[in-house]
Design a protein around this motif. Structure first.
Motif, short mmCIF file in Angstrom:
data_model
loop_
_atom_site.label_atom_id
_atom_site.label_comp_id
_atom_site.label_asym_id
_atom_site.label_seq_id
_atom_site.Cartn_x
_atom_site.Cartn_y
_atom_site.Cartn_z
N ASP A 2 50.11 -18.26 64.94
CA ASP A 2 50.61 -18.41 63.57
C ASP A 2 50.66 -19.89 63.18
O ASP A 2 50.19 -20.75 63.90
CB ASP A 2 51.99 -17.76 63.42
CG ASP A 2 53.02 -18.38 64.34
OD1 ASP A 2 52.71 -19.39 64.99
OD2 ASP A 2 54.14 -17.85 64.42
N GLU A 37 42.94 -17.90 71.96
CA GLU A 37 43.64 -16.70 71.51
C GLU A 37 42.79 -15.92 70.51
O GLU A 37 42.70 -14.69 70.57
CB GLU A 37 44.98 -17.08 70.89
CG GLU A 37 45.84 -15.87 70.56
CD GLU A 37 47.22 -16.25 70.10
OE1 GLU A 37 47.70 -15.58 69.17
OE2 GLU A 37 47.81 -17.20 70.64
N ALA A 38 42.13 -16.64 69.60
CA ALA A 38 41.27 -15.98 68.61
C ALA A 38 40.09 -15.29 69.29
O ALA A 38 39.72 -14.17 68.92
CB ALA A 38 40.77 -16.99 67.58
N ALA A 40 40.07 -14.18 72.40
CA ALA A 40 40.62 -13.05 73.16
C ALA A 40 40.90 -11.85 72.25
O ALA A 40 40.80 -10.70 72.69
CB ALA A 40 41.91 -13.47 73.87
N HIS A 41 41.22 -12.09 70.99
CA HIS A 41 41.50 -11.00 70.06
C HIS A 41 40.26 -10.58 69.26
O HIS A 41 40.36 -9.80 68.31
CB HIS A 41 42.62 -11.40 69.08
CG HIS A 41 43.96 -11.46 69.74
ND1 HIS A 41 44.65 -12.63 69.90
CD2 HIS A 41 44.71 -10.49 70.32
CE1 HIS A 41 45.79 -12.38 70.53
NE2 HIS A 41 45.84 -11.09 70.80
N GLY A 42 39.11 -11.13 69.61
CA GLY A 42 37.87 -10.73 68.96
C GLY A 42 37.66 -11.33 67.58
O GLY A 42 36.83 -10.85 66.81
N ARG A 43 38.37 -12.38 67.26
CA ARG A 43 38.22 -13.01 65.95
C ARG A 43 37.10 -14.05 65.95
O ARG A 43 36.71 -14.55 64.90
CB ARG A 43 39.54 -13.64 65.52
CG ARG A 43 40.60 -12.56 65.26
CD ARG A 43 41.99 -13.09 65.07
NE ARG A 43 42.08 -14.03 63.97
CZ ARG A 43 43.05 -14.95 63.88
NH1 ARG A 43 43.97 -15.05 64.81
NH2 ARG A 43 43.07 -15.75 62.86
N TYR A 49 33.12 -19.57 69.58
CA TYR A 49 34.13 -20.14 70.48
C TYR A 49 33.57 -21.38 71.18
O TYR A 49 34.23 -22.43 71.24
CB TYR A 49 34.59 -19.10 71.50
CG TYR A 49 35.49 -19.65 72.56
CD1 TYR A 49 36.84 -19.92 72.30
CD2 TYR A 49 35.01 -19.94 73.84
CE1 TYR A 49 37.67 -20.45 73.26
CE2 TYR A 49 35.84 -20.47 74.81
CZ TYR A 49 37.16 -20.72 74.53
OH TYR A 49 37.98 -21.24 75.49
N LEU A 72 41.52 -19.68 61.15
CA LEU A 72 42.24 -18.93 62.18
C LEU A 72 43.76 -19.07 62.08
O LEU A 72 44.50 -18.21 62.52
CB LEU A 72 41.80 -19.40 63.58
CG LEU A 72 40.31 -19.27 63.88
CD1 LEU A 72 39.99 -19.93 65.21
CD2 LEU A 72 39.89 -17.82 63.85
#
Length: 179
Positions: A2, A37-38, A40-43, A49, A72
């Motif tokens: 966030d 983190e992005a 890992a969450h598929g973003r 990456y 992001l």
């Protein structure tokens, strides 16, 4: 991740005055954490990456970091500013302006330190009958001397504050270069 990522920075890289400062390894690591983190969450795709991770490693200044994660991290405003340029990015003129403001605050405090106690003492003296020696004049004299000292020592107060701010800035610069 966030918008709190920006609060983790010692110096908010979104503030234009701080953008030219050198990014530390810790700053780059925070941005890399957002990317990880992005991913890992598929973003992010693997290619995105890798490209962004390379950009993070190559970033020299704080200002280069926010665009890497702009899509992001929620777009939150920079930390509320006090209206001052951050000390690390302050010029000699900015420091002088802060010192002048410091003197104005000192003078204002000394004035109210004269008026407030004087009024209170006179009210007490009047409320108790006003038939004794006017002792509030002693309080007025002491607090007036303090006010006059502050009001007439403009150059000395400003010069002392400029030296203090310059030492503080040098200390902060030393810390940011160690990072």
């Amino acid at each position: 991740m966030d918008g709190n990522v920006w609060e983790s920075f010692a110096h908010d890289p979104r503030e234009p005055a701080l953008a030219p400062l050198r990014a530390s390894d810790a700053d780059r690591e925070l941005i890399h954490g957002v990317l990880a983190e992005a991913f890992a969450h598929g973003r992010l795709t693997r290619t995105e990456y890798d490209e962004r991770s390379t950009a993070v490693l190559e970033a020299r200044t704080l200002g280069e970091l926010p665009p890497i994660v702009a899509d992001l991290v929620p777009a939150l405003p920079a930390r509320p500013s006090s209206g001052h340029v951050p000390l690390l990015a302050a010029t000699a003129t900015d420091i002088r302006a802060r010192a002048e403001e410091h003197w104005l605050n000192e003078r204002r405090n000394a004035f109210f330190g004269f008026v407030g106690p004087s009024l209170i003492c006179w009210v007490i003296w009047l409320a108790t009958g006003a038939n004794s020696l006017p002792w509030p004049a002693i309080v007025m004299a002491v607090t007036l001397l303090n006010f006059l000292k502050v009001a007439t020592n403009h150059r000395e107060v400003v010069a002392k504050e400029v030296r203090r701010l310059e030492r503080k800035r040098a200390k902060e610069l030393g810390r940011s270069e160690e990072s």
